[in-house]
Design a protein around this motif. Structure first.
Motif, PDB file in Angstrom:
ATOM      1  N   ALA A 279      -3.978  -5.893  -5.426  1.00  0.00           N
ATOM      2  CA  ALA A 279      -3.549  -5.202  -6.647  1.00  0.00           C
ATOM      3  C   ALA A 279      -4.548  -4.099  -7.013  1.00  0.00           C
ATOM      4  O   ALA A 279      -4.157  -2.987  -7.389  1.00  0.00           O
ATOM      5  N   ASN A 280      -5.847  -4.406  -6.876  1.00  0.00           N
ATOM      6  CA  ASN A 280      -6.869  -3.411  -7.204  1.00  0.00           C
ATOM      7  C   ASN A 280      -6.810  -2.205  -6.266  1.00  0.00           C
ATOM      8  O   ASN A 280      -6.992  -1.070  -6.683  1.00  0.00           O
ATOM      9  N   LEU A 281      -6.547  -2.467  -4.988  1.00  0.00           N
ATOM     10  CA  LEU A 281      -6.466  -1.359  -4.028  1.00  0.00           C
ATOM     11  C   LEU A 281      -5.203  -0.536  -4.258  1.00  0.00           C
ATOM     12  O   LEU A 281      -5.207   0.688  -4.124  1.00  0.00           O
ATOM     13  N   GLN A 282      -4.108  -1.240  -4.625  1.00  0.00           N
ATOM     14  CA  GLN A 282      -2.853  -0.530  -4.911  1.00  0.00           C
ATOM     15  C   GLN A 282      -3.033   0.433  -6.079  1.00  0.00           C
ATOM     16  O   GLN A 282      -2.392   1.476  -6.143  1.00  0.00           O
ATOM     17  N   ALA A 283      -3.933   0.065  -6.986  1.00  0.00           N
ATOM     18  CA  ALA A 283      -4.137   0.879  -8.188  1.00  0.00           C
ATOM     19  C   ALA A 283      -5.073   2.070  -7.932  1.00  0.00           C
ATOM     20  O   ALA A 283      -5.191   2.950  -8.766  1.00  0.00           O
ATOM     21  N   LEU A 284      -5.745   2.090  -6.771  1.00  0.00           N
ATOM     22  CA  LEU A 284      -6.693   3.175  -6.492  1.00  0.00           C
ATOM     23  C   LEU A 284      -5.975   4.400  -5.937  1.00  0.00           C
ATOM     24  O   LEU A 284      -5.270   4.300  -4.931  1.00  0.00           O
ATOM     25  N   PRO A 285      -6.150   5.558  -6.562  1.00  0.00           N
ATOM     26  CA  PRO A 285      -5.529   6.763  -6.028  1.00  0.00           C
ATOM     27  C   PRO A 285      -6.101   7.082  -4.648  1.00  0.00           C
ATOM     28  O   PRO A 285      -7.292   6.892  -4.413  1.00  0.00           O
ATOM     29  N   GLY A 286      -5.243   7.517  -3.747  1.00  0.00           N
ATOM     30  CA  GLY A 286      -5.726   7.901  -2.418  1.00  0.00           C
ATOM     31  C   GLY A 286      -5.812   6.736  -1.449  1.00  0.00           C
ATOM     32  O   GLY A 286      -6.318   6.885  -0.337  1.00  0.00           O
TER      33      GLY A 286
END
Ligand SMILES: *Cc1c(COP(=O)(O)O)cnc(C)c1O
Length: 359
Positions: A279-286
């Motif tokens: 979830a945290n990685l999905q939220a990171l732009p790029g």
């Protein structure tokens, strides 16, 4: 004559397996379980090891450990079991067993790096069949390859490493039915997926199921296992060097298995952290991240090689896969760590992406 001419060309071409130095780094590169065992368990292991008869050779068949593993891994009683010094050793034994002249090992790509390496060592011809761009199995292509290459052995990592996904059950069943030779389902990440071909061993004689305790928390013990029809087992046994599983590993694993639910509980925590990290990685732009049924996540960034180097500079070691396969362009793989390690990784990744996109 130059002595070099004595060397096997395919071995000379290989590079020895490189393990990067991870001293003082946040180590998230090798799918290890980040948790130590509880002190009380380590103490009871230590007590058992105190009396280990290391002046003697090990129990060559590791009878007690095998029996405990049969129960703990739910291995059907019709299947025979062989233990290896890690599952890497079992991949090697299987490859040597079927390495008749011109015999083919078929693998899906991208997948576990050791399959083609061990094929070369064993003198098998390796054929890699690319997955679809979303890392699903291209069944038509695989069936066509079975026809064309008549592989003696097919290796399928389930879930797959480094992509983290499980292939469709129906596709793999078709593969097992159509394969002219052996199919090895490598379930190294079973603890994090809970999907297994083990119950199907009774049904398909050309099926072998491989497990390892490495990703579950016992990587240092080096213990892998293959379950298969007795007829294959008896053949493979001829290739196994005597005493391949040492006394200390046998005793330690047997003791730890008495506390079976500890490893399961740790796997449960890792799965929980995996979903949070996803979830945290999905939220990171790029960042494009791929869902996973294993204890790692594969993700794509704009300039993976530079992001990897920048992470390393910040003390975080993950795995760079950019040059491993065409489908892994700009991909990196991170092992799920303890919550604090995952947080350090996320901060370092955010900074690294900022740094590389700014310049
Ligand atoms: C890590 C891994 C192995 C090797 O495990 P060991 O038992 O430590 O040798 C085998 N197969 C796959 C797919 C893996 O990721």
């Amino acid at each position: 004559m130059s002595k070099d001419a004595l060397l096997r060309e395919e071995i000379a071409r290989l590079t020895a397996y490189h393990v990067p130095d991870a001293a003082d780094m946040v180590k998230l590169d090798a799918m290890e379980n980040p948790y130590m065992l509880p002190l009380s368990v380590r103490e009871s292991v230590a007590k058992k090891l105190l009396d280990a008869p290391i002046n003697r050779y090990p129990d060559a068949e590791a009878k007690a450990l095998k029996q405990a593993l049969r129960i703990s891994l739910d291995i059907p009683h019709e299947a025979a079991v062989m233990l290896g010094n890690g599952s890497d050793e079992l991949i090697q034994i299987i490859s040597l067993a079927f390495s008749k002249q011109d015999a083919v090992m078929l693998g899906l790509e991208p997948s576990f790096a050791m399959y083609p390496i061990i094929a070369a060592i064993a003198g098998m011809r390796y054929v890699g069949i690319p997955l679809n761009a979303d890392f699903s199995l291209d069944l038509d292509r695989v069936l066509h390859a079975l026809d064309e290459h008549q592989p003696a052995v097919v290796f399928v990592a389930y879930p797959n490493n480094p992509t983290g996904n499980l292939f469709a059950l129906e596709d793999l069943l078709t593969l097992i039915k159509k394969a002219p030779g052996i199919i090895v389902i490598d379930e190294a990440y079973y603890a994090f997926a809970q999907e297994s071909f083990m119950p199907l061993l009774k049904q398909y004689e050309n099926l072998m199921v491989m497990r390892t305790l490495s990703k579950q928390g016992l990587a240092g013990l080096r213990l892998g296992l293959i379950a298969c029809a007795p007829k294959w087992h008896d053949y493979l046994e001829k290739l196994r060097l005597p005493y391949n599983v040492n006394t200390l590993s046998q005793i330690a694993a047997l003791e730890i298995l008495q506390y079976g639910n500890i490893l399961q509980e740790q796997a449960r925590q890792i799965i929980e952290q995996r979903e949070r990290l996803l979830a945290n990685l999905q939220a990171l732009p790029g960042v494009e991240v791929f869902p996973s049924s294993a204890n790692f996540l594969l993700f794509r960034v704009a300039q993976a090689t530079r992001v990897f180097a920048s992470l390393k500079k910040r003390g975080v070691l993950i795995k760079a896969l950019h040059s491993a396969h065409g489908l892994l362009k700009d991909c990196l793989r991170v092992t799920v760590g303890r919550p604090a390690e995952n947080a350090i990784f996320l901060t370092a990744l955010t900074e690294s992406i900022d740094e590389t996109s700014a310049s």
